[in-house]
Write a protein that holds these residues in place. Structure first.
Motif: not given
Length: 75
Positions: A53-60
């Protein structure tokens, strides 16, 4: 996934992938099935469909649960 030693018979284990901090359907695709090790095989892989996805996220994280082994024990 790996076995500690090759088996003289087929080894199977059921698996289920569920969400940890990752969201099913957004970050990855839920899946379940049976992993099969052929005679003599010691390494096998569980497919994990990751969604880019385009979301900038931390590690999940996701959770992998194993159950009902045949020909081996979980440990």
């Amino acid at each position: 996934m790996s076995l500690t030693a090759a088996s003289a018979g087929t080894v199977t284990v059921n698996y289920v992938l569920t969400g940890g901090s990752a969201t099913s359907g957004v970050d990855f695709t839920l899946s379940s099935g049976t992993l099969n090790f052929a005679v003599g095989e010691i390494v096998n892989a569980i497919p994990i469909a990751i969604t880019n996805d385009a979301a900038i996220e931390s590690n999940e994280t996701i959770t992998l649960s194993l159950s009902s082994p045949t020909g081996a024990t979980l440990g």
